[in-house]
Design a protein around this motif. Structure first.
Motif, PDB file in Angstrom:
ATOM      1  N   SER A  58      40.198 -87.254  -1.896  1.00 30.07           N
ATOM      2  CA  SER A  58      39.797 -86.593  -0.650  1.00 30.07           C
ATOM      3  C   SER A  58      40.463 -85.242  -0.433  1.00 30.07           C
ATOM      4  O   SER A  58      40.036 -84.468   0.426  1.00 30.07           O
ATOM      5  CB  SER A  58      40.120 -87.501   0.545  1.00 30.07           C
ATOM      6  OG  SER A  58      41.527 -87.692   0.664  1.00 30.07           O
ATOM      7  N   ARG A  86      39.146-101.590   8.859  1.00 25.96           N
ATOM      8  CA  ARG A  86      38.112-101.597   7.826  1.00 25.96           C
ATOM      9  C   ARG A  86      37.751-100.171   7.465  1.00 25.96           C
ATOM     10  O   ARG A  86      37.516 -99.350   8.351  1.00 25.96           O
ATOM     11  CB  ARG A  86      36.864-102.329   8.338  1.00 25.96           C
ATOM     12  CG  ARG A  86      35.694-102.375   7.374  1.00 25.96           C
ATOM     13  CD  ARG A  86      34.603-103.287   7.916  1.00 25.96           C
ATOM     14  NE  ARG A  86      34.019-102.798   9.155  1.00 25.96           N
ATOM     15  CZ  ARG A  86      32.880-102.101   9.226  1.00 25.96           C
ATOM     16  NH1 ARG A  86      32.204-101.816   8.124  1.00 25.96           N
ATOM     17  NH2 ARG A  86      32.402-101.707  10.384  1.00 25.96           N
ATOM     18  N   VAL A 101      35.148 -97.854   6.506  1.00 27.92           N
ATOM     19  CA  VAL A 101      33.688 -97.909   6.596  1.00 27.92           C
ATOM     20  C   VAL A 101      33.030 -97.054   5.529  1.00 27.92           C
ATOM     21  O   VAL A 101      32.081 -97.463   4.868  1.00 27.92           O
ATOM     22  CB  VAL A 101      33.223 -97.450   8.000  1.00 27.92           C
ATOM     23  CG1 VAL A 101      31.696 -97.434   8.105  1.00 27.92           C
ATOM     24  CG2 VAL A 101      33.827 -98.347   9.074  1.00 27.92           C
ATOM     25  N   ARG A 102      33.536 -95.837   5.337  1.00 29.67           N
ATOM     26  CA  ARG A 102      32.916 -94.908   4.377  1.00 29.67           C
ATOM     27  C   ARG A 102      33.943 -93.870   3.984  1.00 29.67           C
ATOM     28  O   ARG A 102      34.717 -93.395   4.811  1.00 29.67           O
ATOM     29  CB  ARG A 102      31.679 -94.241   5.012  1.00 29.67           C
ATOM     30  CG  ARG A 102      30.900 -93.321   4.089  1.00 29.67           C
ATOM     31  CD  ARG A 102      30.098 -94.125   3.070  1.00 29.67           C
ATOM     32  NE  ARG A 102      29.382 -93.242   2.168  1.00 29.67           N
ATOM     33  CZ  ARG A 102      28.119 -92.841   2.340  1.00 29.67           C
ATOM     34  NH1 ARG A 102      27.443 -93.220   3.425  1.00 29.67           N
ATOM     35  NH2 ARG A 102      27.517 -92.081   1.446  1.00 29.67           N
ATOM     36  N   MET A 103      33.936 -93.494   2.723  1.00 25.81           N
ATOM     37  CA  MET A 103      34.780 -92.415   2.246  1.00 25.81           C
ATOM     38  C   MET A 103      33.929 -91.530   1.347  1.00 25.81           C
ATOM     39  O   MET A 103      33.397 -91.989   0.330  1.00 25.81           O
ATOM     40  CB  MET A 103      35.985 -92.955   1.469  1.00 25.81           C
ATOM     41  CG  MET A 103      36.928 -91.874   0.961  1.00 25.81           C
ATOM     42  SD  MET A 103      38.341 -92.563   0.069  1.00 25.81           S
ATOM     43  CE  MET A 103      37.530 -93.225  -1.386  1.00 25.81           C
ATOM     44  N   ASP A 104      33.767 -90.273   1.752  1.00 25.58           N
ATOM     45  CA  ASP A 104      32.904 -89.391   0.980  1.00 25.58           C
ATOM     46  C   ASP A 104      33.220 -87.946   1.341  1.00 25.58           C
ATOM     47  O   ASP A 104      33.419 -87.628   2.520  1.00 25.58           O
ATOM     48  CB  ASP A 104      31.430 -89.697   1.274  1.00 25.58           C
ATOM     49  CG  ASP A 104      30.481 -88.986   0.316  1.00 25.58           C
ATOM     50  OD1 ASP A 104      30.929 -88.589  -0.760  1.00 25.58           O
ATOM     51  OD2 ASP A 104      29.301 -88.840   0.663  1.00 25.58           O
ATOM     52  N   LEU A 112      37.084 -89.676   5.822  1.00 26.63           N
ATOM     53  CA  LEU A 112      37.356 -91.112   5.927  1.00 26.63           C
ATOM     54  C   LEU A 112      36.832 -91.605   7.267  1.00 26.63           C
ATOM     55  O   LEU A 112      37.305 -91.174   8.322  1.00 26.63           O
ATOM     56  CB  LEU A 112      38.857 -91.390   5.838  1.00 26.63           C
ATOM     57  CG  LEU A 112      39.549 -91.063   4.510  1.00 26.63           C
ATOM     58  CD1 LEU A 112      41.058 -91.234   4.655  1.00 26.63           C
ATOM     59  CD2 LEU A 112      39.025 -91.943   3.398  1.00 26.63           C
ATOM     60  N   ILE A 113      35.829 -92.469   7.232  1.00 25.45           N
ATOM     61  CA  ILE A 113      35.325 -93.093   8.443  1.00 25.45           C
ATOM     62  C   ILE A 113      35.905 -94.505   8.498  1.00 25.45           C
ATOM     63  O   ILE A 113      35.709 -95.299   7.576  1.00 25.45           O
ATOM     64  CB  ILE A 113      33.788 -93.149   8.469  1.00 25.45           C
ATOM     65  CG1 ILE A 113      33.210 -91.746   8.285  1.00 25.45           C
ATOM     66  CG2 ILE A 113      33.291 -93.778   9.762  1.00 25.45           C
ATOM     67  CD1 ILE A 113      33.587 -90.764   9.375  1.00 25.45           C
ATOM     68  N   CYS A 114      36.619 -94.800   9.565  1.00 31.36           N
ATOM     69  CA  CYS A 114      37.382 -96.037   9.632  1.00 31.36           C
ATOM     70  C   CYS A 114      37.042 -96.823  10.892  1.00 31.36           C
ATOM     71  O   CYS A 114      36.683 -96.246  11.924  1.00 31.36           O
ATOM     72  CB  CYS A 114      38.882 -95.730   9.666  1.00 31.36           C
ATOM     73  SG  CYS A 114      39.440 -94.591   8.370  1.00 31.36           S
ATOM     74  N   PRO A 135      27.067 -90.124  14.223  1.00 31.28           N
ATOM     75  CA  PRO A 135      26.064 -90.254  13.158  1.00 31.28           C
ATOM     76  C   PRO A 135      24.801 -89.479  13.523  1.00 31.28           C
ATOM     77  O   PRO A 135      24.400 -89.458  14.692  1.00 31.28           O
ATOM     78  CB  PRO A 135      25.786 -91.757  13.101  1.00 31.28           C
ATOM     79  CG  PRO A 135      26.955 -92.401  13.782  1.00 31.28           C
ATOM     80  CD  PRO A 135      27.419 -91.418  14.808  1.00 31.28           C
ATOM     81  N   ARG A 175      25.905-101.858   9.734  1.00 33.47           N
ATOM     82  CA  ARG A 175      27.156-102.396   9.173  1.00 33.47           C
ATOM     83  C   ARG A 175      26.908-102.900   7.760  1.00 33.47           C
ATOM     84  O   ARG A 175      25.905-103.516   7.494  1.00 33.47           O
ATOM     85  CB  ARG A 175      27.658-103.525  10.067  1.00 33.47           C
ATOM     86  CG  ARG A 175      29.027-104.064   9.675  1.00 33.47           C
ATOM     87  CD  ARG A 175      29.479-105.093  10.683  1.00 33.47           C
ATOM     88  NE  ARG A 175      29.797-104.461  11.968  1.00 33.47           N
ATOM     89  CZ  ARG A 175      31.062-104.190  12.371  1.00 33.47           C
ATOM     90  NH1 ARG A 175      32.082-104.497  11.599  1.00 33.47           N
ATOM     91  NH2 ARG A 175      31.287-103.625  13.532  1.00 33.47           N
TER      92      ARG A 175
END
Length: 266
Positions: free
Chosen positions: A76, A92, A94-97, A101-103, A179, A266
């Protein structure tokens, strides 16, 4: 709803440090502006000053990153110590891109970096965390402001208050991305004194048809409206909203959080 809605920036808050009495500080700032809290008022307070007052600050120099944090940091481009703090605040991932970092936090919030932030902090190599329990923080601040209004401890009121202050709401807000939309918006993470959702389900619309899904997140809308006068670079972390006819309630942010069973993404 009321004929007029006013959103007033509360200036002169100053630097907040661990242990600061936000109730006294906000009351004094209001007094300096010639404002007195009235029944039906709403105070929107940014998470950052609540976290500072509660000592929710971490020095990155005291953080040892885990092997997982080191791996994420390489992918990252983030400071591995910062990543480690994010992971500690995350229930949790949720997404890493693309460096994002979406947590899901331990509170159940889904946001970038689990709410860990390094902006508007006097110390370098320091980050702030979300309050441990933002609802509890909102309740405590509301109770403090109500007690100060009774005692007059932070102000010299002339003339004295004509009616007791009983109906007051406090929203603790944080700025998050959304989102499907560009730009960030203030959202409620802690609520006290008002129902966070105005539920229209079961009521008729303008043409007599029954509303089936309309439940408006008024706490989020009030937080977003308040941000219009909260200048992030000018030290305005509090706004007073006056004129909105909300439903008094114990409050709490939980009704705003979509549960896993109804979360289609989810």
């Amino acid at each position: 709803m009321g004929e007029e809605l006013r959103i007033i920036p509360v200036r002169g808050i100053g630097e907040i440090t661990p242990g600061s009495d936000l109730g006294v500080i906000i009351s004094t700032a209001l007094q300096t502006q010639g404002l007195t809290l009235a029944n039906g008022d709403i105070l929107v307070v940014t998470q950052k000053i609540v976290s500072k007052a509660e000592g929710r600050l971490v020095s990155l120099e005291e953080v040892t990153p885990s092997a997982f944090a080191l791996t994420i940091a390489r992918e990252s481009g983030k400071d591995p110590r910062h990543v480690e703090v994010i992971l500690r605040e995350t229930r949790r991932l949720v997404r890493m891109d693309r460096g994002v970092l979406i947590c899901e936090t331990h509170h159940g919030f889904i946001c970038a970096n689990a709410g860990v932030d390094e902006s508007n902090l006097a110390e370098q190599h320091q980050v702030s965390l979300l309050p441990r329990d933002p609802d509890r923080s909102a309740r405590a601040l509301r109770e403090r402001l109500l007690s100060l209004a009774v005692s007059g401890a932070s102000r010299d009121e002339k003339p004295p208050r004509q009616e007791p202050l009983e109906q007051l709401a406090v929203i603790i807000s944080d700025t998050w991305g959304r989102p499907w939309r560009n730009g960030q918006v203030n959202m409620a993470i802690g609520v006290a004194g008002l129902a966070p959702i105005r539920d229209y389900r079961g009521q008729p619309d303008a043409y007599g048809r029954e509303l089936r899904v309309s439940a408006i997140a008024v706490a989020d809308e009030l937080a977003a409206a308040a941000e219009l006068v909260m200048e992030k670079s000018a030290g305005v972390p509090v706004a007073l909203i006056r004129g909105y006819a909300y439903s008094p309630a114990v409050g709490g942010v939980e009704p705003l959080l979509r549960d896993a069973a109804s979360d289609l993404f989810r």
